[in-house]
Scaffold this active site. Structure first.
Site, mmCIF file in Angstrom:
data_model
loop_
_atom_site.group_PDB
_atom_site.id
_atom_site.type_symbol
_atom_site.label_atom_id
_atom_site.label_comp_id
_atom_site.label_asym_id
_atom_site.label_seq_id
_atom_site.Cartn_x
_atom_site.Cartn_y
_atom_site.Cartn_z
ATOM 1 C CD GLU C 142 -2.982 -1.110 2.297
ATOM 2 O OE1 GLU C 142 -2.724 -0.435 3.297
ATOM 3 O OE2 GLU C 142 -4.007 -1.790 2.205
ATOM 4 C CB CYS C 156 11.736 15.065 -0.902
ATOM 5 S SG CYS C 156 11.161 13.372 -0.633
ATOM 6 C CD GLU C 311 -4.013 -5.976 2.688
ATOM 7 O OE1 GLU C 311 -4.764 -5.237 3.355
ATOM 8 O OE2 GLU C 311 -2.778 -5.923 2.753
HETATM 9 ZN ZN LIG Z 1 11.703 12.665 1.499
#
Ligand SMILES: [Zn+2]
Ligand SMILES: [Mg+2]
Ligand SMILES: [Mg+2]
Ligand SMILES: [Mg+2]
Ligand SMILES: [Zn+2]
Ligand SMILES: [Zn+2]
Lengths: 663, 663, 663
Positions: C142, C156, C311
């Protein structure tokens, strides 16, 4: 009276500017505001300035006879500046930086940012010093928008200590006036006092109030820095565009340094995001005339001069939760309503819907494809009608006293989640306005000369000087109506040792024995003049002096039988003390009594959404509802409109308000 | 029985102290609490102590025959200390510091702060060791107030690892008992285990539960540090003032080190900020007697001795959202109600409304101008009436089992937002109290000897020892009523492998096949004894053993036909297992059945807001409503009040509760 | 068609595994998913691998004929790894770390974590390369659960600058396409562009949209890293388990790298936590078939192939606010419903209720004591019934266009708090499904070949390519229904200069003159085909070209008389443009018109909660309500069930949907 517009030529190709200028001139527009948020274009890298685009834009506009108001572009420091000096960023209470990516990310107390501000403002001012089309300046934009008056960074910490050291004799003086014996909060130096950062329990109320004062003073200082540079360079007017119903910045103080007060009016947004309760569909279409009117009257009365609406809502806008289209003609209605309240210029924001960034859902007078939007037609109509009238000052017989510091003090310790300071003031204001009376919203330290009556809904922080001035007013024949929670605290936000209204108790002839607070929906009532009236949220049990008349008495709960409203004669005037938040009907009764004693003309009670404004011999009738209304004009000509006022329509009568009856 | 008051002489001029002391004595006050939050006055700079003001205040009070309870002032470390050692500040889960500016900003696990605490407590204790007027001490103030039991700082991180290393054999033991195979959460050392800081999904329930245990143990240790120093210096009693309905601190554990349990009772605040739903106007005026009563009964039963109300609400208060004035006489009512529940001293907070700081909206017995407030009159009346009675212990036939660890476990995994642990317990307590029964609120490990019946609304964490003890109780003739969600988990907050009630299943003769949770308003019902009753929030489908009787059956939805409540005979007693949260009427039926089987006197069902308390041969009737109530007294004298009990009034009868009928 | 189960042998003693495997085989289970979250057991310390337990578990299962799907265990980096490299943790927008203690705490862009991922995936893949029982892999688990698609850490930040530099020609290109002249937001380099951290006002919409694209691309890259390693090692299928109604991850893009799309279906949770409004009791018992169906159809259509439910909800679950027991048979119903929508395997989560950690309140097919729970019986029934059917592809005549980027753009500037992108799409989908029509949910760039009709509820970001493709579709005879807010923006989230629907305006033959937004409850209406219908939330005033037909007109407020829905003929097809959010009845009218023009069979309007699914000659009738339903079968056999469908029951008919009538 004139129409203006806010214009961003930098968002559109140069080839278009000529068309835009011609269309503005065609619409009867006189003023164009430019250069807001333009820093990164004017100075794309440090020290490299490019004014060519702005020079050209001004030239094109001037060629069409348009006058220019420039903005200092300081609300948006460019990314290169932030990267060089990240210390200029504001910090939240918990220390989180307010980063680059929107606007207003700078700290007012950053020494570095003040240096940068001096640089850019000087560069612009000297560049445009000799351009005749540039007639005025707006400093920055909406100081404090997005919760930015109060910063909690290290620069602010140092500046706060400095500010305190100037305000207090020494640290013992601060300890004494704040009352730091409570919870062991004594300080040993000004340096030890920090911004009110996160604490386990709520912070000290005197500390908070001074921080809020300091924060507004920081903006005042920062604005003054602009003003001084601009004054050095030219003979132009200087203004700043304030916001409506805005709590954290003391507009009175900033205005002291301005030639002209202006503000930004968005009626259908305000009813959604700065009032409790749900707006009606009429209000979603046209706003609440009293909500808007209060800021008009504050801006006019602050410098006792006509004001500008620097940004007038042009159609649908982006920032309220929802946006129904304004009612047909509403953009014209708002311009007239502003002028009736004392505006000389109403400037629409913005010329053309912007394709970029955060405000794409904000209409302009023209659509993003350049075609005319609904607002353009309204602006054109308003320009034509307003060009023909030229009234002078508004003469208001009633002053409503408002001091931002009281607002802050109430919000620091509301003791009743429903006790909204501004809404409480608006309920008194609305009662006056629904009788057609002009109202000045003034600071308690302003001169009261010339007013027949004064309404003071919540003079919370009071010292002996203020008490003496109000006593002089009443003894000189003035009529005073005071509301609940008056005279409770010292200016340092300590309780007076004497019971409320503290220094005002002798004047009012009454003392507050108990206070209570309630949820808004609680059933509460008083008896006034033989009739039952409702009140809400706040109740006081009063102990009048012997000569004081009990005007209303509680009838519910343990308060039953306790006085709730009193009146005392003092010299030529009288003082009414109202220890509750009355409902609309009781407020009307209190206000008409006041007007009557003050020999002020009392009109019929106006329908909701319909308002009268008298300005220098002219009377405006504005209809903020979706239903037509008829008027009778006993005396005078109809300059604008007819005897039937269309939905969201207006009439202008050459005559006093007493000549007009709304049916 | 006595009246006391909390006094802050440092907030007022020394000249006033004599007047204050005289007025206290006039009112019949016996105890005065002093020196809370006084650190910055006692030690204005490091190592410079000034006790002169406190010495003088104690002397003035002693001259009027008043006894003094002193406080260790550690709830408010001064600014100079924080500036020297900022590492003593607490940290929120996300690492944000809890700064100076209110109170309770220190970390219980800071080695530095423990050193400072030893310094200040030793200095005070040795200074007052030989002053006879000083009869007792309160440690600190309201440990954990404002969410401060749980801190997430680095000192806490280290202390938590240490605490774990003492609790578990080794890290494998921890891994096994917590169940860290789930989501790959295995640890390789105690040092690697951190406080439960922000995580993408919710944190591990066994980790959380141990952190909550560790946090309460940190307070226990910190309190013990005070207690040991104080015991070394004098022969005075030591107490701490707990709070009402307070979850995060295990008052049972802290009390083990105290001579006397006390707590702070604010009835009209509690109904607003620690109960679901809206309070009635009666409750806003006087509070909920069962809400207050539960903490009275917890404090009394914890050390099985009379307790003090160290802070009793004196009038309107500052911290709930709203504050209507208490009903006429409510301040007297609360004192009687406390004594009926087992209090020996009721001490009002505070003497005089404070002009400074955060609590200006908190009444005192006297107003800020020094005049008597409503509470002073009530306190004076209560002092006179209570002086005349001197009952001994409360003898309760029923124990209600409560363990803070269950509260934490339920709140870690509520699985039903409306399943409020404490409210669920209160509903069982209320059923007992509305039949006039005295209830001890005791820890499941407390001795059950002497109780006829035990009510265990939610024994969530259960091991074999507890199961054995309850089995002994029932087999020895006791009656047990168990509520939903019992026996679900191990003490480590893992599911038992056997179905609930796990180790209690053999005793109860039943297993839980399924559970369901619902919104509060959902229509749910069971059939009990031929009648339909409602339940809410939680439902279980039960599988009884053959000999177990089905007492109630579900009638709605897929649960229809499934057993909901069962009873099993065990030796001389029986066990009722109730797998739902029953409504008031069903709880009354369950409780009267239990009382009947336990041969406990069952009075008429009392009206809401009216309660009986029997204490050592006297019976108090308290009326928390705005309507008068009449009583019949079959036997005994009316020591206080008459047969009509006024709104917010009280009667005291010399006789058992069975002699009194409320009409 | 098969049944599977998710199994965690590591939570139970090895002695039990044989029993578990035997019971799985007995139930007819074919697939077992293993090793999710197993990292700390597989590699308890750096470089020390222990596969023995997993080898043994696989062997036991294989001995019973079960096939194994393994998971890469990367959703849960062990504590030792986090302690070595805390820089792998994600950061919230304000910089707060997302700590160890639950799952998904790693950053997709961490170079270090990518290295660690390569290590563990390679180790597992090579170890299991030659084990025939291992037939497939699930990557991670997930992706994005718990709000983890978007991270704001320094890794990031660097990766975002890199991503931008690949997407844009140069920084001027970015400035131009984003529109950074607005609010002085021009950048001088890609390095200067940061993640959208906290700002005083909202962040720039073009910046935000690109960050959301970047975030989803980071997951795509990270998933691909797994896929490449796994492909290198074996001939097994690779899937990932997506979530339902999940906004932040573009499942279309991730799916490009997968052999098989799977997802996790929890019907009674979804109605509580990802829909507005309160679910009905029927929905709390069985879910909303259209809510679940939409993700079935998205997963099937994405790769145009059968999908798995990896699931499937097995009974009561832990994460919604509340959990009533599912209706009798609901676990069987969901399996049939999934297969009807195109699933080949339905795998229940989990085998046995777990005693440890965060999911103790999540049922399994078997209870924590090992006995069969309600779901086991349902799974066994479903396995038997589904084993007998083997349909091929679902053939859908209608495509519903959905692009995640539109979802993000609407949520960045909703301009109407009630305008929920997914709910708006679901209202169109529901109208189609209540006529029994199969729908493919496809990306606007997917081929439209083979579809008779296309529904595009909100193609918000549109460029000329897309306009051309839709024009081809319509001119080639296709029927197109477009919803409100289409064609408003460029792919960079700037307004098109032309009025909406921008590049689609010529195709639709209409332009949007004005838009309005409203609270959901506002009374709004249009006239369509002579009848009045309600709409809500969003309204546009349309200006049709001359040849365009006005299909509906506004009747309320200033919009009255303005066109609201239009239709234009184009080549062999036609385009309906709907500028409002129609109510259910109007949607039915619009959809039946569309189906009729597209020559698609229109069944009777189905009752709420009852749905038909036709797949390869078989028709499923599923009843998600607590009331029985009768069907008439004109043609074909009843393979499963009878003519009365029980509450939460199912029937399977060998015949087309036109052969079945629900009464
Ligand atoms: Zn990050
Ligand atoms: Mg006068
Ligand atoms: Mg017995
Ligand atoms: Mg066709
Ligand atoms: Zn600052
Ligand atoms: Zn700590």
């Amino acid at each position: 009276m004139s129409i203006g517009v806010c214009y961003f030529p930098e968002h559109w190709p140069r080839e278009r500017w000529e068309t835009d200028a011609a269309q503005m001139a065609d619409a009867g527009i006189e003023y164009v505001r430019l250069a807001e948020f333009s820093w990164s274009i004017i100075e794309p890298e440090r020290g490299v300035f490019d004014f060519s685009w702005l020079d050209e834009a001004i030239e094109v506009l001037a060629d069409h006879g348009l006058k220019v108001v420039l903005c200092t572009p300081t609300a948006t420091p460019p990314k290169w500046l932030v990267d060089e000096h990240p210390e200029i960023l504001q910090a939240d209470r918990d220390g989180t930086s307010r980063h680059f990516g929107s606007r207003r990310h700078y700290c007012f107390n950053s020494p570095q940012y003040r240096t940068e501000t001096r640089r850019i403002v000087s560069a612009m001012a000297s560049h445009y010093a000799d351009i005749p089309a540039v007639v005025g300046w707006q400093t920055d934009n909406e100081f404090g928008c997005h919760g930015t008056v109060r910063c909690y960074c290290e620069d602010c910490s140092a500046a706060f200590s400095e500010w305190l050291s100037e305000r207090y004799d020494d640290i013992d003086d601060l300890n004494e006036r704040w009352g730091t014996t409570f919870w062991s909060q004594r300080y040993r130096s000004f340096e030890a006092v920090n911004p009110p950062r996160p604490t386990p329990a709520e912070h000290h109320p005197s500390h908070l109030l001074d921080y809020y004062r300091f924060a507004t003073d920081s903006v005042v200082d920062y604005n003054r820095l602009h003003v001084e540079i601009l004054r050095d360079h030219g003979d132009w007017f200087i203004t700043h565009n304030f916001m409506g119903d805005f709590e954290t910045l003391d507009a009175h103080k900033v205005s002291d340094d301005l030639d002209l007060v202006s503000w930004d009016s968005y009626p259908t947004g305000f009813v959604q995001d700065r009032r409790s309760g749900s707006p009606s569909m009429d209000e979603l279409r046209a706003g609440d005339p009293d909500q808007v009117g209060m800021t008009h009257d504050l801006c006019r009365a602050t410098n006792n001069a006509p004001f500008w609406v620097m940004e007038q809502q042009p159609g649908d806008i982006n920032w309220p939760p929802r946006c129904p289209q304004p009612g047909e003609g509403a953009m014209r209605l708002w311009a007239h309503h502003a002028v009736g309240h004392g505006a000389d210029v109403v400037s629409y924001f913005r010329w053309r819907r912007c394709r970029q960034g955060q405000e794409q859902y904000h209409a302009g007078l023209r659509k993003q494809d350049g075609s005319a939007d609904r607002g353009y037609v309204d602006a054109l109509n308003a320009a034509g009608e307003l060009d023909a009238v030229d009234p002078n000052h508004v003469d208001a017989p009633v002053a409503l006293l408002h001091d931002y510091e009281n607002w802050w003090a109430i919000d620091i310790q509301p003791h009743a989640p429903d006790f909204d300071y501004w809404e409480h003031h608006r309920s008194y204001y609305r009662a006056l306005r629904s009788r057609g009376v002009q109202v000045d919203i003034v600071h308690p330290e302003a001169s009261l000369k010339g007013y027949e009556a004064v309404v003071a809904p919540c003079l919370h922080l009071v010292d002996d000087d203020l008490a003496a001035r109000l006593t002089d007013f009443v003894e000189g024949g003035g009529e005073l109506l005071m509301g609940a929670r008056s005279g409770v605290k010292t200016p340092a936000n300590q309780l007076h040792e004497t019971l409320a209204p503290g220094p005002l108790a002798d004047l009012a002839g009454v003392r507050v024995e108990q206070h209570e607070s309630f949820a808004k929906a609680t059933d509460l009532a008083v008896k006034f003049d033989g009739d039952d009236y409702a009140y809400s949220v706040w109740g006081e049990w009063l102990a009048p002096e012997e000569a004081t008349v009990v005007v209303a008495e509680h009838t519910v709960g343990p308060a039953a039988g306790q006085p709730a409203i009193t009146r005392a004669e003092r010299g030529g005037g009288s003082v009414t003390y109202c220890g509750i938040w009355p409902d609309e009907d009781l407020l009307d009764a209190l206000v008409t009594g006041l007007l009557s004693r003050g020999d002020i003309y009392i009109g019929e009670r106006l329908p909701a959404g319909v308002r009268l404004n008298e300005r220098d011999g002219l009377t405006w009738v504005t209809n903020f509802t979706g239903e037509p209304r008829n008027i009778d004009v006993a005396d005078g000509d109809l300059l604008v409109g007819g005897e039937t006022i269309e939905p969201y329509g207006v009439a202008v009568v050459s005559g006093p308000r007493s000549a007009v009856t709304v049916r």
